[in-house]
Design an enzyme around this catalytic site. Structure first.
Site, PDB file in Angstrom:
ATOM      1  N   ARG A 104     -29.328 -36.805   5.869  1.00 14.55           N
ATOM      2  CA  ARG A 104     -28.221 -36.489   4.992  1.00 14.55           C
ATOM      3  C   ARG A 104     -26.982 -37.217   5.500  1.00 14.55           C
ATOM      4  NH1 ARG A 104     -26.026 -30.431   3.928  1.00 14.55           N
ATOM      5  NH2 ARG A 104     -25.279 -30.711   6.042  1.00 14.55           N
ATOM      6  N   THR A 108     -21.071 -38.043   2.525  1.00 16.09           N
ATOM      7  CA  THR A 108     -21.345 -37.759   1.109  1.00 16.09           C
ATOM      8  C   THR A 108     -22.282 -36.560   0.936  1.00 16.09           C
ATOM      9  OG1 THR A 108     -23.299 -39.164   1.079  1.00 16.09           O
ATOM     10  CG2 THR A 108     -21.194 -40.239   0.598  1.00 16.09           C
ATOM     11  N   ASP A 200     -27.482 -27.027  13.350  1.00 18.73           N
ATOM     12  CA  ASP A 200     -28.203 -28.237  12.973  1.00 18.73           C
ATOM     13  C   ASP A 200     -29.649 -28.140  13.470  1.00 18.73           C
ATOM     14  OD1 ASP A 200     -27.347 -31.552  12.462  1.00 18.73           O
ATOM     15  OD2 ASP A 200     -29.330 -30.971  13.183  1.00 18.73           O
ATOM     16  N   ASP A 203     -31.016 -31.153  15.631  1.00 11.35           N
ATOM     17  CA  ASP A 203     -30.416 -31.182  16.974  1.00 11.35           C
ATOM     18  C   ASP A 203     -30.949 -30.049  17.846  1.00 11.35           C
ATOM     19  OD1 ASP A 203     -28.942 -33.425  16.481  1.00 11.35           O
ATOM     20  OD2 ASP A 203     -27.067 -32.362  16.065  1.00 11.35           O
TER      21      ASP A 203
HETATM   22  C1  PRP Z   1     -31.189 -31.470   7.634  1.00 12.65           C
HETATM   23  C2  PRP Z   1     -32.343 -30.563   7.267  1.00 12.65           C
HETATM   24  C3  PRP Z   1     -32.636 -30.970   5.860  1.00 12.65           C
HETATM   25  C4  PRP Z   1     -31.263 -31.315   5.315  1.00 12.65           C
HETATM   26  C5  PRP Z   1     -30.796 -30.157   4.473  1.00 12.65           C
HETATM   27  O1  PRP Z   1     -31.633 -32.728   7.984  1.00 12.65           O
HETATM   28  O2  PRP Z   1     -33.436 -30.671   8.141  1.00 12.65           O
HETATM   29  O3  PRP Z   1     -33.504 -32.076   5.744  1.00 12.65           O
HETATM   30  O4  PRP Z   1     -30.403 -31.474   6.446  1.00 12.65           O
HETATM   31  O5  PRP Z   1     -29.607 -30.458   3.858  1.00 12.65           O
HETATM   32  P1  PRP Z   1     -29.473 -30.640   2.267  1.00 12.65           P
HETATM   33  O6  PRP Z   1     -30.228 -29.517   1.645  1.00 12.65           O
HETATM   34  O7  PRP Z   1     -27.996 -30.534   2.040  1.00 12.65           O
HETATM   35  O8  PRP Z   1     -30.014 -31.986   1.898  1.00 12.65           O
HETATM   36  P2  PRP Z   1     -30.640 -33.880   8.483  1.00 12.65           P
HETATM   37  O9  PRP Z   1     -30.146 -34.667   7.326  1.00 12.65           O
HETATM   38  O10 PRP Z   1     -29.598 -33.286   9.385  1.00 12.65           O
HETATM   39  O11 PRP Z   1     -31.588 -34.859   9.274  1.00 12.65           O
HETATM   40  P3  PRP Z   1     -32.422 -34.640  10.630  1.00 12.65           P
HETATM   41  O12 PRP Z   1     -33.538 -33.673  10.299  1.00 12.65           O
HETATM   42  O13 PRP Z   1     -32.920 -35.987  10.917  1.00 12.65           O
HETATM   43  O14 PRP Z   1     -31.503 -34.090  11.686  1.00 12.65           O
HETATM   44  N1  URA Z   2     -28.876 -29.188   7.894  1.00 10.52           N
HETATM   45  C1  URA Z   2     -28.980 -28.416   9.003  1.00 10.52           C
HETATM   46  O1  URA Z   2     -29.662 -28.773   9.970  1.00 10.52           O
HETATM   47  N2  URA Z   2     -28.315 -27.249   9.018  1.00 10.52           N
HETATM   48  C2  URA Z   2     -27.561 -26.824   7.988  1.00 10.52           C
HETATM   49  O2  URA Z   2     -26.975 -25.732   8.067  1.00 10.52           O
HETATM   50  C3  URA Z   2     -27.457 -27.658   6.859  1.00 10.52           C
HETATM   51  C4  URA Z   2     -28.129 -28.837   6.822  1.00 10.52           C
END
Ligand code: PRP
Ligand code: URA
Length: 209
Positions: A104, A108, A200, A203
């Site tokens: 994400r 944006t 997160d 993380d």
């Molecule tokens: C997080 C999570 C989802 C997304 C949710 O991933 O694991 O995939 O955000 O957010 P949304 O519903 O607003 O799209 P992230 O983009 O942080 O990537 P990562 O898993 O690589 O840390």
């Molecule tokens: N992605 C995450 O990992 N946590 C949130 O709360 C939203 C998006």
């Protein structure tokens, strides 16, 4: 019409509390996500069709049941969805696993695709898209769209925690996809994080920041 199911099993709710707790470290967080994924896999497979078979027990012949019908495919959204795969495979060991890489954009909040590798027969499988977090719903909706473009016909979405905004988004975009979660939280904050959520997910699972 897409349905929303909230798994209220006491063990799922108990473990989710410690997953949310900011004092839970990476090792324990990972273990708890793995355990909850196993419990959620048990719940989400509740409606798998059965067929009757005849076997021999040591005592006599028995008419009994085995799972029939569609085979399962697990589709974790990278990265955080990976944390739920092994837990699910513990009780669905024959499932095939496809990967959708999406992150994400922090400005944006829109999903950016960077990887896609799917089992060759996804159109014949019941697919479970897995991601701990359903926030704006952008990532899940885009992942489901990619799967549909590749021929998928039967898709479920499974997440630990959802925001109401994410549930609405997926239901609007994909009214044929049912959503299975352990909790629906209050809202999103200004940065698109779920409140109270768990922070997160990627993380916390992988120890990055
Ligand atoms: C997080 C999570 C989802 C997304 C949710 O991933 O694991 O995939 O955000 O957010 P949304 O519903 O607003 O799209 P992230 O983009 O942080 O990537 P990562 O898993 O690589 O840390
Ligand atoms: N992605 C995450 O990992 N946590 C949130 O709360 C939203 C998006």
């Amino acid at each position: 019409m897409s349905k929303l199911y909230v798994f209220d099993h006491p063990l799922i709710q108990h473990k989710l509390t410690y997953i949310r707790d900011k004092n839970t470290g990476t090792k324990e967080f990972r273990e708890l996500v793995d355990e909850v994924a196993t419990l959620m896999a048990y719940e989400i497979t509740r409606d798998l069709p059965l067929k009757e078979v005849t076997i021999q027990t040591p005592v006599s012949e028995a008419k009994t049941k085995v799972v029939s019908g569609k085979k399962i495919g697990l589709i974790p959204i990278l990265r955080a969805g990976l944390g739920m795969v092994d837990g699910m495979l513990k009780i669905i060991p024959a499932a095939k696993v496809g990967h959708v890489g999406l992150y994400r954009d922090p400005e944006t909040l829109k999903p950016v695709e960077y990887y896609l590798k799917l089992p060759s027969d996804i159109e014949e499988r019941e697919l479970i898209v897995i991601d701990p977090m359903l926030a704006t719903g952008g990532s899940a909706s885009a992942a489901i769209q990619l799967l549909k473009e590749k021929g998928a016909k039967n898709i479920k979405l499974m997440c630990l925690i959802a925001a109401p905004e994410g549930v609405k988004r997926v239901q609007n975009d994909h009214d044929d996809v049912d959503i299975y979660v352990a909790a629906v939280d209050e809202k999103l904050n200004d940065h698109g994080y779920i409140v109270p959520g768990l922070g997160d997910a990627g993380d916390r699972l992988f120890g990055t920041k």
